[in-house]
Write an enzyme that holds these catalytic residues in place. Structure first.
Site, short mmCIF file in Angstrom:
data_model
loop_
_atom_site.label_atom_id
_atom_site.label_comp_id
_atom_site.label_asym_id
_atom_site.label_seq_id
_atom_site.Cartn_x
_atom_site.Cartn_y
_atom_site.Cartn_z
N GLY A 137 6.53 2.25 -5.21
CA GLY A 137 6.54 3.17 -4.07
C GLY A 137 5.12 3.46 -3.61
O GLY A 137 4.21 2.65 -3.79
N SER A 138 4.94 4.68 -3.09
CA SER A 138 3.70 5.00 -2.38
C SER A 138 2.43 4.96 -3.23
O SER A 138 1.34 4.83 -2.68
CB SER A 138 3.81 6.37 -1.74
OG SER A 138 4.95 6.41 -0.93
N THR A 139 2.56 5.13 -4.56
CA THR A 139 1.33 5.08 -5.35
C THR A 139 0.63 3.74 -5.17
O THR A 139 -0.57 3.62 -5.33
CB THR A 139 1.61 5.31 -6.85
OG1 THR A 139 2.62 4.40 -7.28
CG2 THR A 139 2.08 6.72 -7.13
#
Lengths: 365, 650
Positions: free
Chosen positions: B293-295
């Site tokens: 995801g966004s990490t």
């Protein structure tokens, strides 16, 4: 026939006495631990062995003074008695089983092995027969077959016990005697082939013999089973080195070698006295054989020659087999070292036979 | 043919020659056995006479970085029997039975075995020293009490997956106990004596005692206090979130040293049999793979900055809520988009179309080169067994859609250790370190350090200057953007949220998510990076209250433990509504689940009902004033279930 009477062969006498002395010493050294554990008396085996040695020496000295030709007369009687004993020992309840073979006739705490007596009786009888019928020996059926038949009849009875070691010594000594008498090489060669076939037959009859044969080649294949005795024997002999661990210092006699005072006494000797001690004993035996053969060559008649070589062969063959076994040259057979191993009746008998040999040596030409 | 005396004499002579040859043969063989093979046979013979009573070596201890003992041994003697020396077998069995909690028959059977020496297990194994003293005092012939020991983990579940545990024979079964079993084991000692065939000691021989050699002590990079904080936080999080699993790693970004590593579900090393084998065999922080995801956007950001493809402060981007790529519509997690923003705000808002733009500017070859250089797609090489690879698209299979999704962290599969290692590289000045937990090997008796493991730089990925920009951008994510709940006053915290849909049975699940946060501090000179991922928290919660507070708590305590001084220059936090005691209920109708996790970091509890990825109803309604920390009930459904006119406003 018999003329000059000289002193008995001094080399032979001295060698016998030396071997006997070494034997008594080693019986004590090898058996002391076992004797103490089992009988609470570390001299137990030595005492008994000394009694038989004394008895044997008495018989030896006696017979060395008795003209050997007397045995010609007694030969058939002795043989028949021994055949009788070999039959009696097979009867359960009379014959005593020791070490897996019904070989013993017990008299009190002492026992005799009829097969041991048969060895000597057979030699005396064959010497008589072949000296009388010597010219027929080149003929197969008339000359060779009758003595052979007799030998193998006795061998068969011994194998019923079964006692392969004693049987082999008797057959070996008998064959040497027959060879000496002049049997044809072709016949003997054929017999050798037959012997191989018979050997194979015996193995098939009792497969444990085959295992015994293969184990000596690689005892480490089954170190706790068939290879155990050979390994333990080598574990005694190997560490002995050149000069040995010292008299009484054997470690393998601490219950690792079963019966260290009988069949494996040479292992203990080699462990305690080293290569020098072992070689000395072998050379002493070689002197006995040499003087025995010389006595046979110099004997005044054929009967004397054959008796001399027969008695010499009993000792020589037995030494070769016993030492050959303990140093890992041949399969374990279960045979004692003459004059050295603990064993009463056998020792007395051997000394008696040597008395006859000494007597023959007195008539050397 | 007549047999003459000549024949007899010739044959006797032949016999003599054969006899001489045979006797010489005996002497030759004897000389071989005694003079050539003598030494070898002596050694073998000695071995055969030797009887050994084993003394088990102590296993090396495991210490934390400051010397706190995380695993050591306690003395648990073991009873042995030497059957031939046991005099009265019946009485011996009777006497020992109650002491060893075994039946008489069991003991009788063992002490009657034709074996040199035998353990009286199970009752006689690993006893207390009191029991052992009792048996020693009996002085039974043939019964010996030998030194033995058992592994003990004083902090029980602390770092259980990292440490692993040992079996009954003190052999390492999992974790570091297994990986470093050889060095930890040491060398056994013994009392040995020469014995006769009956097992009695041979006269004139003496005992020899060979001292057991203790195994080397392993010092870890793990800090027991940091680890304790992490374990505490995970326990609390498990209670409140009731997740399938939670993973946490703390790392020193400047060395690759792992300061702490924990996960739930966990186990107690002394009672590992009570849990499923998967629980102790899988060390989730290095084993689990999932979409980050966004990490993962940190990687895209770092690559774009290093390649000079973007100016964060001066360049603007318009997010309409979706972007058309190769015929597919990739939507931002925020319905309606973020509108016009600087690229720094793109990072703060974690705006998907903005990152798609960065991915496109880099191109697939360059982006994937950076991804690989940051260590993804390959094992990090951490010195604990059981690490996984993760999965990347093959470059040949990457089309515009794959490039775009990869840029914001979808369609790749990574492990937690890969993420924290990569992010460490992005913020530490650009060096990718190989993570490790074994710091040093110590000989405990002499105190000597036998081996010291130094940090390993795998490669330099980005420049110091780029790394600085990444740090600053991530600091503003925490201060101003989606990472607000990781803010610690006085420390400059940087970080990034991440939400990924779990792949269940080969499809994206609408209801199961892995919510993560990676944070570090201080942002000007990072000393610690903490990554936390929560697998499938129960119900739906605001993302900011799932992973970010865990990271914040761990960071806050760890910074004090590590004695990191507070900073003065800090981006002040942007305070929003929802953080005053009496607050207005926000409008959640029309929001997606991902939005709730990513953006709405408010102090409300949520309870949810129904299934679907969109909120279709809420109670209390938007605009109502309630106390801070109240519970909002939301009903989930499909977007099509939305009432007319609801949502879409931002």
């Amino acid at each position: 026939m018999v003329k000059a009477r000289s002193a008995p062969d001094i080399w032979l006498l001295i060698s016998i006495l030396l071997i006997l002395g070494i034997g008594l010493m080693m019986v004590y050294s090898a058996s002391a631990v076992k004797a103490f554990h089992e009988f609470g008396d570390k001299f137990y085996f030595l005492k008994r062995q000394a009694i038989f040695a004394g008895l044997g020496l008495f018989m030896m000295m006696l017979l060395s003074r008795v003209n050997y030709t007397i045995w010609k007369k007694w030969a058939p009687t002795l043989l028949i008695v021994c055949f009788g004993l070999l039959l009696v020992v097979l009867i359960p309840g009379i014959g005593v089983v020791r070490g897996g073979a019904r070989s013993w006739l017990g008299i009190g705490s002492f026992g005799i092995q009829p097969s041991e007596f048969m060895k000597l009786a057979m030699i005396i009888f064959l010497a008589k027969w072949l000296s009388i019928e010597q010219q027929k020996i080149t003929q197969f059926t008339k000359g060779l077959l009758p003595p052979l038949g007799l030998v193998f009849l006795a061998f068969g009875l011994i194998m019923l016990q079964p006692d392969l070691g004693t049987g082999a010594v008797m057959v070996g000594a008998s064959m040497i005697l027959i060879f000496t008498a002049g049997a044809r090489m072709a016949h003997l060669g054929g017999l050798a082939l037959l012997g191989v076939a018979g050997f194979v037959g015996l193995i098939i009859a009792a497969p444990y013999r085959l295992k015994r044969i293969t184990y000596f080649l690689d005892p480490w294949a089954d170190p706790l089973g068939g290879g155990y005795q050979i390994i333990q024997s080598l574990f005694a002999i190997g560490p002995g080195g050149l000069v040995g661990l010292g008299l009484g210092a054997s470690r393998q006699k601490f219950s690792y070698l079963p019966e260290p005072q009988t069949d494996f006494i040479f292992s203990i000797l080699a462990e305690e006295l080293g290569f020098i001690g072992g070689t000395t004993l072998i050379l002493l035996f070689l002197i006995v054989v040499w003087r025995g053969v010389r006595t046979a060559i110099a004997a005044p008649d054929t009967f004397g020659s054959l008796m001399a070589i027969g008695i010499t062969s009993i000792i020589g063959v037995q030494v070769l087999i016993n030492i050959g076994v303990v140093i890992g040259m041949m399969p374990v057979t279960g045979i004692t070292l003459p004059l050295v191993s603990y064993g009463g009746s056998s020792l007395t008998l051997l000394l008696t036979a040597l008395g006859i040999l000494l007597n023959i040596s007195r008539y050397s030409r | 043919m007549k047999v003459s005396n000549v024949t007899v004499r010739r044959r006797l002579f032949i016999i003599l020659l054969i006899a001489i040859a045979a006797f010489i043969g005996l002497i030759v063989r004897l000389s071989y056995v005694q003079l050539v093979k003598g030494t070898e046979l002596s050694e073998r013979a000695e071995d055969s006479w030797r009887r050994n009573i084993p003394y088990v070596a102590k296993r090396g201890e495991i210490w934390d970085r400051n010397g706190v003992r995380l695993a050591y041994n306690i003395s648990t003697p073991t009873v042995w029997a030497i059957p031939v020396q046991v005099k009265d077998k019946d009485t011996t069995a009777k006497t020992l039975a109650p002491l060893l909690s075994m039946t008489e028959n069991e003991i009788l059977e063992k002490i009657s075995k034709k074996q040199m020496i035998i353990q009286l297990g199970p009752g006689g194994r690993k006893m207390t020293t009191e029991q052992a003293a009792e048996i020693r005092a009996l002085n039974l012939p043939g019964i010996v009490v030998a030194e033995d020991n058992k592994r003990y983990y004083p902090y029980d579940e602390l770092a259980a997956h990292v440490l692993g545990f040992t079996g009954i024979d003190n052999q390492g079964l999992t974790g570091l106990e297994l990986t470093h079993n050889d060095k930890l084991t040491g060398t056994g000692g013994m009392v040995s004596f020469l014995s006769d065939a009956a097992g009695r000691q041979m006269p004139n021989s003496s005992d020899t005692y060979i001292e057991p050699q203790e195994g080397l002590t392993l010092q870890l990079t793990i800090d027991q206090q940091v680890q304790t904080v992490m374990e505490r936080e995970l326990d609390q999080a498990m209670t409140s979130l009731n997740a399938d699993a939670i993973i946490a790693i703390a790392m020193d970004p400047n060395t690759g040293e792992v300061l702490g590593m924990a996960s739930r579900p966990t186990f107690s090393p002394s009672r590992y049999q009570e849990v499923d084998a998967q629980v102790y065999n899988r060390n989730l922080p290095i084993w689990m793979t999932y979409e980050p995801g966004s990490t993962f956007k940190i990687i895209t950001l770092a690559a774009a900055l290093e390649e000079n493809k973007v100016d964060l402060k001066n360049e603007r981007f318009y997010d309409s809520g979706a972007v058309e790529i190769g015929g597919a519509r990739l939507r931002c997690w925020k319905k309606g988009g973020h509108g016009s923003q600087t690229f720094l705000q793109v990072v703060e808002n974690s705006c998907n179309p903005g990152f798609v733009e960065l991915g496109n500017r880099l191109g697939k070859t360059t982006l994937f080169e950076y991804i690989r250089n940051f260590g993804f797609g390959a094992k990090t090489g951490i010195d604990i067994g059981g690490e996984e690879n993760g999965i990347l698209f093959k470059l040949s299979q990457v089309g515009p859609v794959e490039l775009a999704t990869t840029a914001f962290g979808q369609g790749v599969s990574v492990t937690p250790i890969q993420q924290i290692t990569a992010v460490s590289a992005a913020i530490n000045g650009g060096k990718l370190y190989k993570p490790y937990v074994a710091k040093a090997w110590i000989n405990r008796e002499s105190g000597e350090v036998v081996q010291r493991n130094e940090p390993t730089v795998v490669r330099e990925v980005i420049s110091e200057e780029t790394s600085k920009q990444v740090r600053e951008a991530l600091e503003s994510v925490v201060a101003l953007g989606t990472g607000r709940n990781a803010f610690i006053d006085g420390y400059r915290v940087g970080g990034k949220t991440g939400t990924a849909q779990k792949v269940v049975n080969g499809r994206y699940s609408t209801s199961e998510h892995i919510v993560s946060f990676i944070g570090f501090a201080p942002a000007d000179d990072p000393q610690i990076v903490v990554y936390v991922a929560v697998d499938n928290p129960e119900g739906i919660q605001f993302g900011g209250v799932v992973a970010a507070p865990i990271v914040r708590n761990i960071l806050e305590d760890s910074l004090q433990i590590l004695e990191v001084p507070k900073r003065e220059k800090q981006i002040d936090r942007l305070y929003r509504y929802g953080e005053t005691p009496v607050v207005t209920v926000p409008n959640l109708v029309g929001k997606t689940v991902v939005e709730i996790y990513e953006d709405l970091n408010m102090n409300f509890n949520l309870t949810s009902a129904g299934t679907g990825n969109t909120v279709i109803k809420q109670a209390p309604a938007a605009g109502e004033r309630v106390e801070r920390g109240s519970t909002i009930r939301i009903y989930l459904g499909d977007e099509s279930d939305l009432p007319e006119g609801a949502g879409h406003q931002h």
